[in-house]
Write an enzyme that holds these catalytic residues in place. Sequence first.
Site, PDB file in Angstrom:
ATOM      1  N   ASP A 104       0.866  -1.192   0.000  1.00  0.00           N
ATOM      2  CA  ASP A 104       0.000   0.000   0.000  1.00  0.00           C
ATOM      3  C   ASP A 104       0.899   1.236   0.000  1.00  0.00           C
ATOM      4  OD1 ASP A 104      -2.103   1.774   0.131  1.00  0.00           O
ATOM      5  OD2 ASP A 104      -2.508   1.436   2.265  1.00  0.00           O
TER       6      ASP A 104
ATOM      7  N   GLU B  20      -5.636  13.266   9.176  1.00  0.00           N
ATOM      8  CA  GLU B  20      -6.601  12.858   8.164  1.00  0.00           C
ATOM      9  C   GLU B  20      -7.816  12.299   8.893  1.00  0.00           C
ATOM     10  OE1 GLU B  20      -6.804   9.644   4.503  1.00  0.00           O
ATOM     11  OE2 GLU B  20      -6.060   9.075   6.465  1.00  0.00           O
TER      12      GLU B  20
ATOM     13  N   ASN C 213      -2.703   3.310  12.812  1.00  0.00           N
ATOM     14  CA  ASN C 213      -3.949   2.575  12.987  1.00  0.00           C
ATOM     15  C   ASN C 213      -3.683   1.088  12.824  1.00  0.00           C
ATOM     16  OD1 ASN C 213      -6.956   2.099  12.872  1.00  0.00           O
ATOM     17  ND2 ASN C 213      -6.345   1.348  10.854  1.00  0.00           N
TER      18      ASN C 213
ATOM     19  N   ASP D 238      -2.314   9.381   9.868  1.00  0.00           N
ATOM     20  CA  ASP D 238      -3.136   8.610   8.947  1.00  0.00           C
ATOM     21  C   ASP D 238      -4.384   8.072   9.656  1.00  0.00           C
ATOM     22  OD1 ASP D 238      -3.077   7.351   6.220  1.00  0.00           O
ATOM     23  OD2 ASP D 238      -3.225   5.521   7.394  1.00  0.00           O
TER      24      ASP D 238
ATOM     25  N   GLN E 275      -3.200  -5.277   6.419  1.00  0.00           N
ATOM     26  CA  GLN E 275      -2.948  -4.165   7.348  1.00  0.00           C
ATOM     27  C   GLN E 275      -3.734  -4.376   8.651  1.00  0.00           C
ATOM     28  OE1 GLN E 275      -4.153  -1.259   4.412  1.00  0.00           O
ATOM     29  NE2 GLN E 275      -2.074  -0.410   4.284  1.00  0.00           N
TER      30      GLN E 275
ATOM     31  N   HIS F 134      -2.322  12.171  -2.497  1.00  0.00           N
ATOM     32  CA  HIS F 134      -1.868  10.910  -3.090  1.00  0.00           C
ATOM     33  C   HIS F 134      -3.000   9.907  -3.249  1.00  0.00           C
ATOM     34  CE1 HIS F 134      -1.958  10.515   1.187  1.00  0.00           C
ATOM     35  NE2 HIS F 134      -1.905   9.207   1.078  1.00  0.00           N
ATOM     36  N   ASP F 135      -4.201  10.237  -2.784  1.00  0.00           N
ATOM     37  CA  ASP F 135      -5.351   9.345  -2.904  1.00  0.00           C
ATOM     38  C   ASP F 135      -6.304   9.862  -3.978  1.00  0.00           C
ATOM     39  OD1 ASP F 135      -4.485   7.609  -0.880  1.00  0.00           O
ATOM     40  OD2 ASP F 135      -5.340   8.892   0.675  1.00  0.00           O
TER      41      ASP F 135
ATOM     42  N   ASP G 212      -5.223  -4.060  12.209  1.00  0.00           N
ATOM     43  CA  ASP G 212      -5.332  -2.883  13.080  1.00  0.00           C
ATOM     44  C   ASP G 212      -4.655  -3.121  14.421  1.00  0.00           C
ATOM     45  OD1 ASP G 212      -6.806  -1.686  11.129  1.00  0.00           O
ATOM     46  OD2 ASP G 212      -8.494  -1.161  12.428  1.00  0.00           O
TER      47      ASP G 212
HETATM   48  C1  NOJ Z   1      -4.940   6.714   4.208  1.00  0.00           C
HETATM   49  C2  NOJ Z   1      -3.867   6.984   3.213  1.00  0.00           C
HETATM   50  O1  NOJ Z   1      -3.990   8.299   2.740  1.00  0.00           O
HETATM   51  C3  NOJ Z   1      -4.009   5.966   2.104  1.00  0.00           C
HETATM   52  O2  NOJ Z   1      -3.125   6.232   1.051  1.00  0.00           O
HETATM   53  C4  NOJ Z   1      -3.781   4.583   2.684  1.00  0.00           C
HETATM   54  O3  NOJ Z   1      -4.015   3.607   1.688  1.00  0.00           O
HETATM   55  C5  NOJ Z   1      -4.723   4.325   3.854  1.00  0.00           C
HETATM   56  N1  NOJ Z   1      -4.738   5.412   4.788  1.00  0.00           N
HETATM   57  C6  NOJ Z   1      -4.315   3.072   4.594  1.00  0.00           C
HETATM   58  O4  NOJ Z   1      -3.171   3.344   5.355  1.00  0.00           O
END
Ligand code: NOJ
Length: 545
Positions: free
Chosen positions: A60, A242, A102, A200, A168, A308-309, A170
Site C-alpha cells: 500500500d 486525516e 492505525n 493517517d 494491514q 496521493h489518494d 489494526d
Molecule cells: C490513508 C492513506 O492516505 C491511504 O493512502 C492509505 O491507503 C490508507 N490510509 C491506509 O493506510
Amino acid sequence: MPERWYQQAVIYCLDVETFQDSDGDGVGDLRGLTSRLDYLARLGVSTLWLNPIHPTPGRDDGYDVADYYAIDPKLGSLGDFVELIHQCENRGIRLIIDLVVNHTSDQHPWFSSARESEDSPYRDWYVWSPTEPPNASEGVVFPGYQRGTWSFDKIAKLWYHHRFYDFQPDLNWSNPEVRDEIGRVVSFWLELGVSGFRMDGAPFVIEEVHPDTSDRIMHYEWLNDLRDHISWRRGDAVVLAEANVPREQILEFFGPRADRLPMMFNFAENQQTFLALARETAAPVRTAVEASPAIPPAASWATFLRNHDEIDLSGLRESERADVFAKFGPDQDMQLYDRGIRRRLATMLGGDQRRIRLAYVLQLSLPGTPVIRYGEEIGMGDDLSLPQRDAIRTPMQWADAPQGGFSPAAETVRPVIAKGDFGYPAVNVRDQASDPASLLSWFQRVLPVLRESPEFGTGKCTVLDTRDERVLGLRYDCSTGSMLAVLNLSTKKVTVDLAPQPGVTDGFPVDVLADRDYADAGDLTAVELDGSGYRWLRLTRTVGA
Ligand code: NOJ
C-alpha cells in the site's frame, strides 16, 4: 520561530520514491530529495510532508509499515535522513512525516509474533475474534479491492480486524502498551528533528472495536495524551490529521483548545471546490466556508486540491457527484472505489492554464494552510494504465531527458509519463523554470505573496455577498491588516459591486495578486474580473479614516 508556524506554512507533500533517484536503482531516495531542496526553497514551500518512509512490503505504497524505527533501505539510511533534516534546517524548511499507526503491515514482527502464539507479548496488540463477526463485511474503505474488515488468520486460527486492506491488521489502541509504544515512536522521530506528523486515518485509530457490534466508542482522550506527549518533547510540533468525518464530529478531533489534533484536512471544502469548478459557480464554496465550524485559535485547517489518494466525493449529493464525475472523470477508469476520481488536477482541467491557476488561487484563498502535492506546480498528469491510485503517483518530471531526469535507470519504480500533452518532453521543471509564463514560474511568484499575507492563515474570515453566484468574495482580518479575495469561478467576464457592505469598504484596496493588471478597485463598486480571473486586494487603512 513562532509556535503556530503551521498557520502560515506552505506544505509540500511528496513520496520520496518518486521524487529523485540519486543512486541509479530506479527508485527515488533521501539523497535525491536532499539534492532538490534548493528547488523547493525557490518554489516557496516552507514544510515538507513525506509519505511513509519506513521499511515496508510495499503493498500500500508504504502505508503498510514493517518497522517504525527505521528507514526503508530503498530510500536510504537513518544517516541520510538526519542529513536531510540538517539541510532542510539550513534552508528554513520543516519536515513532517506520515504517522501510520492505525495498523501495521502483516509482515511487522509484532504481528508475526502475535499470530504465532497466544502467549506472545504482542498478541493483545491486535484486535481478534474467535469466530467470524456478524459485521465482518461492513465498513470497508476500498470497495472493490477489500472484501471485509475482518479476516481469518490461518496461523492464529482467529479472525483479526483491519479497517483497510487485509494485509494491514489494526493495532489495538485499547491496550495501553500499544499507546506507550507509539509514544516512543513519535519521540524517536521528534528527537531526530521532525516538526511533526501527518496522522493517517485518525478516526480509526481512536475507535474501540468489538467483534459483536458495529458500534464504536471513540476515545478522543487518547489524542489529548498523544498531543501532550508530543508537546513535552517539542513544543512547536504539529499533528496534521486525516479525518474525513462529518462536520459535526470534526471539532472533537481538534479538541476544545486545539489540544488534540491542531490541524485537520478540510475534506468538505475539497469536495465543494470541485463542485464549484465543475458548475462554474461560487455557491458551493461559499456555503462550505460558511458551514465550516469555528475552530480554536491555535487550530488550523489544511486545504488541498489533490493528494496521493483519489478525490473522495462521497460527501456530495448524488446529482452533485454526477456533475463532478461528468466534468472531471467521465470514464469508468478515471473513477475509483465508487466515490472518487484518480486523476491529477491538470488533466481534470484539460490542461487549461487559466482554470488551473484559478483552482490554486481558490485553494490558497480558503481559510487555512495549503498542502500541495509534488508535481502539481508544473501541472503533471496521470497514467490511467496503472492500477488504482498509482495513476497519480508517477515520478517527478524534472527535464526533457531520459526518464524525465528522475533516474538514469532503464526501469523505474513506476513508469515516468513520457508521452502526450502531459509527458515529460512537454511538462518538466527545467523548461518551466526558464519560462516566466509557465505554471512553475507562476507558483514561484504566488507562494511568496501568500507567505507575506498572514491574513489568510491567521485572520478571521468573512464571506462577502458578491451579488453574483459566479463570484466568491472572502474578507480576512487579522492584527496586521485586512485582505479581500475575489474570484470569478465562471469563464465569463464579470464586474461586481462589493460596496457598500459593513466592514468591506473601510480601507483602500490595493491589488497584491491578480491574473492581470486591472483598473484600481477604487471604492469597490465596480470590481472587474476576467473569466476565471482572481484578485487579492489588501485594504490599506487610509490616514484619518
Ligand atoms: C490513508 C492513506 O492516505 C491511504 O493512502 C492509505 O491507503 C490508507 N490510509 C491506509 O493506510
